[in-house]
Design a protein around this motif. Sequence first.
Motif, PDB file in Angstrom:
ATOM      1  N   SER A  57      -2.164  -7.427  -5.220  1.00  0.00           N
ATOM      2  CA  SER A  57      -2.179  -7.424  -3.759  1.00  0.00           C
ATOM      3  C   SER A  57      -3.524  -7.893  -3.210  1.00  0.00           C
TER       4      SER A  57
ATOM      5  N   TRP B 180       5.748  -1.109  -6.080  1.00  0.00           N
ATOM      6  CA  TRP B 180       4.342  -1.524  -6.161  1.00  0.00           C
ATOM      7  C   TRP B 180       3.550  -0.429  -6.835  1.00  0.00           C
TER       8      TRP B 180
ATOM      9  N   VAL C 161       2.320 -10.546  -2.391  1.00  0.00           N
ATOM     10  CA  VAL C 161       2.265  -9.222  -3.018  1.00  0.00           C
ATOM     11  C   VAL C 161       1.680  -8.212  -2.039  1.00  0.00           C
TER      12      VAL C 161
END
Length: 434
Positions: free
Chosen positions: A53, A247, A59
């Motif tokens: 991320s 995630w 992401v």
Amino acid sequence: MFSIRQFSYVFLQRIYCSSSNRYQSSTTNHPVNSSSSNNKKNSSTNSTVWATSDTNGLVKQLSARIKSGGPITVAEFMRESLLNPKYGYYTRHEVFGKKGDFITAPEISQMFGELLAVWVMYEHSANGNNPMQLVELGPGRGTLMNDIIRVLKKRNYSDKNTFIALYEASPLMRRRQAETLFGRSFDPFITHDYRIPNSNYSLVWIDDLKQLKSYNTYFIANELFDAYPIHKFQKTAQGWKEVMIDWNPITKQLQYVLSPRQTTMSQLYQNFLSNIEERQHVEISPQRSVMMQNICKHVKTHGGSALIGDYGHWGEKEDTFRGFRKHEVVDALSDPGNIDITADVDFEELALSGTQISNVQFYGPISQRNFLYNLGIDIRATTLARDKTPEEQKEILSAVEKLVSPNHMGERFIYLCVQNENNKKTPAGFSSPY
């Protein structure tokens, strides 16, 4: 059984060159965790460094969405990865050819498009030479349609009564197709009537099948269905669970997890899944089924045929979800938005969906190897090879090998044909109905 004809030109040798096509199988067998706190990272097929991320905008966007709403489906992940307006793969990248991440059959050799032109002319002439609407679904860079048009023009085939439509959602790809077909770069308008240079062929871009004309229609869908989003399911001791995307806050990467409870899709397909005994993983694409039924409805109403070709199987494969970067398989979660993401097409699922529409008939499935041999790829290769240098002959042979060899596309790429039931002739390249 389909007969396999052998090449007749004297320089035939069996050459197997390294593959650069989007067919490589990938059974990921990634550990599927029940919690995002597990920090074990899924390794990619070729050890590609995974995006986080912090390094990948998509992401980061997905992680924010997951933190607020929980894990997302694989289908949602595919849609965002491929079509996100800011980060999507198809909206930002040159995806085809040597500079892209995969090569399609039309990019390998002009012979592929030439043989599909034979299929189109055979199907159309079998229906009385009425006005013809030729539709390519997902036309890539326009290479396949360009080769088909070249053959039609050379044969002076149905010049004033041929209407061509390209079904394409991506503005970037519409521009690429315009460059190929018109030799200049512009942004095509949807449903605007353009004219193919040096012909009377009409060409329009569409983004909805409802925009098509009410003529006999001949659809070509080459590598369309494998890009449609899938839902993944895994069999467990507690029954079928949908595979989700979560995630991991420790690694800042995406990972697979199993839904702890029934999802909307697992409820919808509960009866279907409960009857599956052999497979441990199943991939289902409602969007593929909807498109298949829309094609069949058009063929039923207006006549014609549809040719569907893709990397696929007849209900026997399990986990085929994978990514591609520079012609190599990578994990689908490794760098979303910067890699192609695909899953093999379940042709049995397509056929079962299509047969719910009355007054259509199916042919296939048939491998690309048999299909192209039946259309005469050996004869066409022989003609092309005449008066060529040894190097040029070798290049032709190499292209044929990539298209028909079992080690390449020959057995991994398969075809299905849909016809209006009023069609009395078996479609070119096929034999008995499904």
